[in-house]
Enzyme design. Structure first.
Site, mmCIF file in Angstrom:
data_model
loop_
_atom_site.group_PDB
_atom_site.id
_atom_site.type_symbol
_atom_site.label_atom_id
_atom_site.label_comp_id
_atom_site.label_asym_id
_atom_site.label_seq_id
_atom_site.Cartn_x
_atom_site.Cartn_y
_atom_site.Cartn_z
ATOM 1 N N GLY A 13 1.128 -0.702 0.008
ATOM 2 C CA GLY A 13 -0.330 0.097 -0.240
ATOM 3 C C GLY A 13 0.710 1.264 -0.326
ATOM 4 N N VAL A 15 1.020 4.015 2.511
ATOM 5 C CA VAL A 15 1.856 4.152 3.299
ATOM 6 C C VAL A 15 3.101 3.150 3.779
ATOM 7 C CG1 VAL A 15 2.059 4.089 5.605
ATOM 8 C CG2 VAL A 15 0.054 4.916 5.030
ATOM 9 N N ARG A 40 -4.481 -11.183 -2.534
ATOM 10 C CA ARG A 40 -4.378 -10.438 -3.939
ATOM 11 C C ARG A 40 -2.476 -9.865 -4.612
ATOM 12 N NH1 ARG A 40 -8.544 -6.994 -1.202
ATOM 13 N NH2 ARG A 40 -7.183 -5.993 -0.768
ATOM 14 N N ARG A 101 -6.177 3.218 18.394
ATOM 15 C CA ARG A 101 -5.913 4.698 19.208
ATOM 16 C C ARG A 101 -6.764 4.956 20.412
ATOM 17 N NH1 ARG A 101 -5.977 7.658 13.459
ATOM 18 N NH2 ARG A 101 -4.667 6.443 12.568
ATOM 19 N N CYS A 130 -2.284 11.057 10.952
ATOM 20 C CA CYS A 130 -1.586 11.948 9.973
ATOM 21 C C CYS A 130 -1.728 13.860 10.558
ATOM 22 C CB CYS A 130 -1.926 12.332 8.987
ATOM 23 S SG CYS A 130 -3.421 11.983 8.373
ATOM 24 N N SER A 160 -3.822 12.097 -1.093
ATOM 25 C CA SER A 160 -2.455 10.849 -0.643
ATOM 26 C C SER A 160 -3.077 11.001 0.672
ATOM 27 C CB SER A 160 -1.294 10.978 -0.755
ATOM 28 O OG SER A 160 -0.729 11.919 0.273
ATOM 29 N N GLY A 161 -3.925 10.744 1.792
ATOM 30 C CA GLY A 161 -4.241 10.368 2.939
ATOM 31 C C GLY A 161 -4.882 9.400 2.549
ATOM 32 N N LYS A 208 -11.256 12.614 15.626
ATOM 33 C CA LYS A 208 -10.030 11.706 15.920
ATOM 34 C C LYS A 208 -8.701 12.851 16.185
ATOM 35 C CE LYS A 208 -10.436 8.313 12.446
ATOM 36 N NZ LYS A 208 -10.210 8.539 11.000
ATOM 37 N N HIS A 237 -0.118 17.287 4.723
ATOM 38 C CA HIS A 237 -0.709 18.251 4.706
ATOM 39 C C HIS A 237 -0.934 19.382 5.254
ATOM 40 C CE1 HIS A 237 -3.695 14.236 4.419
ATOM 41 N NE2 HIS A 237 -3.373 14.615 5.902
ATOM 42 N N ASN A 310 2.217 13.787 5.330
ATOM 43 C CA ASN A 310 1.398 13.003 5.411
ATOM 44 C C ASN A 310 1.659 11.398 6.031
ATOM 45 O OD1 ASN A 310 0.317 14.248 2.759
ATOM 46 N ND2 ASN A 310 -1.202 12.565 3.427
HETATM 47 P P1 A2P Z 1 -3.104 -5.471 -1.137
HETATM 48 O O1 A2P Z 1 -1.864 -4.854 -2.681
HETATM 49 O O2 A2P Z 1 -2.557 -7.487 -0.873
HETATM 50 O O3 A2P Z 1 -4.037 -5.380 -1.289
HETATM 51 P P2 A2P Z 1 -3.471 1.478 0.815
HETATM 52 O O4 A2P Z 1 -4.027 1.966 1.799
HETATM 53 O O5 A2P Z 1 -2.256 2.120 0.235
HETATM 54 O O6 A2P Z 1 -4.893 0.783 0.192
HETATM 55 O O7 A2P Z 1 -3.278 0.002 1.409
HETATM 56 C C1 A2P Z 1 -3.816 -0.922 1.823
HETATM 57 C C2 A2P Z 1 -2.584 -2.082 1.968
HETATM 58 O O8 A2P Z 1 -3.243 -3.276 3.244
HETATM 59 C C3 A2P Z 1 -2.431 -3.047 1.312
HETATM 60 O O9 A2P Z 1 -0.717 -3.830 0.492
HETATM 61 C C4 A2P Z 1 -3.397 -4.310 1.101
HETATM 62 O O10 A2P Z 1 -2.662 -5.443 0.917
HETATM 63 C C5 A2P Z 1 -3.528 -4.404 2.475
HETATM 64 N N1 A2P Z 1 -4.852 -4.837 2.366
HETATM 65 C C6 A2P Z 1 -5.776 -4.919 2.315
HETATM 66 N N2 A2P Z 1 -6.426 -5.355 3.081
HETATM 67 C C7 A2P Z 1 -6.290 -6.402 3.345
HETATM 68 C C8 A2P Z 1 -5.348 -7.882 4.599
HETATM 69 N N3 A2P Z 1 -7.110 -8.337 4.543
HETATM 70 N N4 A2P Z 1 -4.778 -8.872 4.544
HETATM 71 C C9 A2P Z 1 -3.993 -8.073 4.474
HETATM 72 N N5 A2P Z 1 -3.457 -6.648 3.635
HETATM 73 C C10 A2P Z 1 -4.363 -6.490 4.002
#
Ligand code: A2P
Length: 331
Positions: A13, A15, A40, A101, A130, A160-161, A208, A237, A310
């Site tokens: 993702g 972050v 995925r 949190r 953030c 981006s947040g 928050k 931000h 952020n």
């Molecule tokens: P994946 O790439 O397999 O979907 P962002 O906030 O930028 O969208 O990133 C979300 C992050 O959290 C990604 O790395 C995503 O992986 C991961 N993620 C989302 N759902 C799950 C889950 N159920 N188990 C593990 N990782 C997850």
């Protein structure tokens, strides 16, 4: 120095990828390194310190191997389920979601502000929101000196947040495409709507900021109000902060206090058009403060403008700084 085993959960993702970048830059003493995400992206690879790592699917068995610290940024429901599993196996989770949190059993930590709170962790430490992180870095030295009585936050928050989907909405919106993440176009627009609306008319993002500021500053009854706005800026931000103190303040003294405080860069020379900017803060770990001026409508008040990246200080860098504190404790 003792080396530790470290995992990044949500490594694919926005972050998560920045966790990897900041970890590389800070050169933590890591022995075994694991990257996890959902089914995925399991099997895909990421590069860390010149080496390829295969992304593992996060499962209930992921923490059966010895992992000292896990940095989580994979959403609230993932943290809700998996952070306690990791903690039960002896791992300390630094969680970037909002899931834990406000749990009284979970410390909420900004290393420049309340590093001592990591000591009472029971296996989960929360990384604040953030917008809250950059505000409290600037507010803490002022609270220590003048005692804060009331805060009014107004935020100008980057897309981006809202993760990759938020970023794409601005990029595609600028080409005239319809939004997919936000309820309205974020291109050429400001949305006074971040996270969900609550019964009191505030958004959850605003609440928050209020709740988390009180917890981090250890001031449960502090008077705070907030308006959080999404603006068409890709990253970093910006916030207008109005603060009233119990004790008298002088603007020059406030500037000196901010300049000497950890994690802050004072950029405040209006005569030369020097003030903090989102474009300049991006890619850096510091919190930039400027436009410090008296609030002439009250006795002991000031206004300032605070800007930070952020995704870095507002998320990844703060979490890695917490990991650094944990590693020091583990020596
Ligand atoms: P994946 O790439 O397999 O979907 P962002 O906030 O930028 O969208 O990133 C979300 C992050 O959290 C990604 O790395 C995503 O992986 C991961 N993620 C989302 N759902 C799950 C889950 N159920 N188990 C593990 N990782 C997850």
């Amino acid at each position: 120095m003792k080396k530790i085993n470290l995992a990044v959960v949500g490594a694919t993702g926005m972050v998560g990828r920045t966790f990897l970048k900041v970890l590389e830059e800070k050169d933590l003493p890591i022995d075994n390194f694991y990257v996890m995400a959902s089914k995925r992206s399991a099997g895909s690879t990421v590069t860390f310190k010149g080496k390829e790592y295969i992304v593992e699917e996060l499962t209930e068995n992921s923490f059966d191997k010895p992992i000292d610290i896990a940095l989580f940024s994979a959403g609230g429901s993932t943290s809700e389920k998996f952070a306690p599993i990791a903690a039960a196996k002896g791992c300390v989770v630094v969680d970037n979601s909002s899931q834990w949190r406000m749990d009284p059993e979970v410390p909420l930590v900004v290393p420049e502000v309340n590093p001592e709170d990591i000591k009472w962790n029971k296996g989960i430490i929360a990384n604040p929101n953030c917008s809250t992180i950059q505000a409290v870095v600037a507010l803490k030295p002022l609270d220590d000196k003048y005692s804060i009585k009331r805060i009014v936050y107004s935020t100008y928050q980057a897309v981006s947040g809202a993760g990759v989907a938020g970023w794409n909405d601005l990029e595609n919106g600028l080409k005239g495409e319809e939004p997919k993440k936000f309820p309205y176009s974020i291109a050429s627009n400001c949305l006074p709507h971040i996270d969900v609306f609550m019964d009191n008319g505030y958004t959850k993002e605003e609440m928050k900021m209020i709740w988390e500021t009180r917890k981090i500053l250890h001031k449960d009854d502090l008077k705070i109000t907030a308006t959080a706005v999404r603006v068409p800026v890709f990253n970093s931000h910006s916030e207008s902060v109005n603060v009233e103190f119990d004790n008298p303040v002088e603007v020059e003294d406030v500037k000196t206090t901010l300049k000497e405080a950890p994690g802050i860069i004072l950029e405040d020379d209006p005569s030369s058009n020097v003030y903090p900017l989102a474009l300049n803060a991006t890619g850096h770990d510091d919190v930039y403060v400027g436009r410090v001026r008296r609030d002439e409508s009250v006795d002991n008040g000031i206004n300032f403008w605070v800007v930070a990246d952020n995704i870095r200080k507002g998320a990844a860098t703060n979490a890695v700084q917490i990991a650094e504190l944990l590693i020091k404790e583990m020596q």
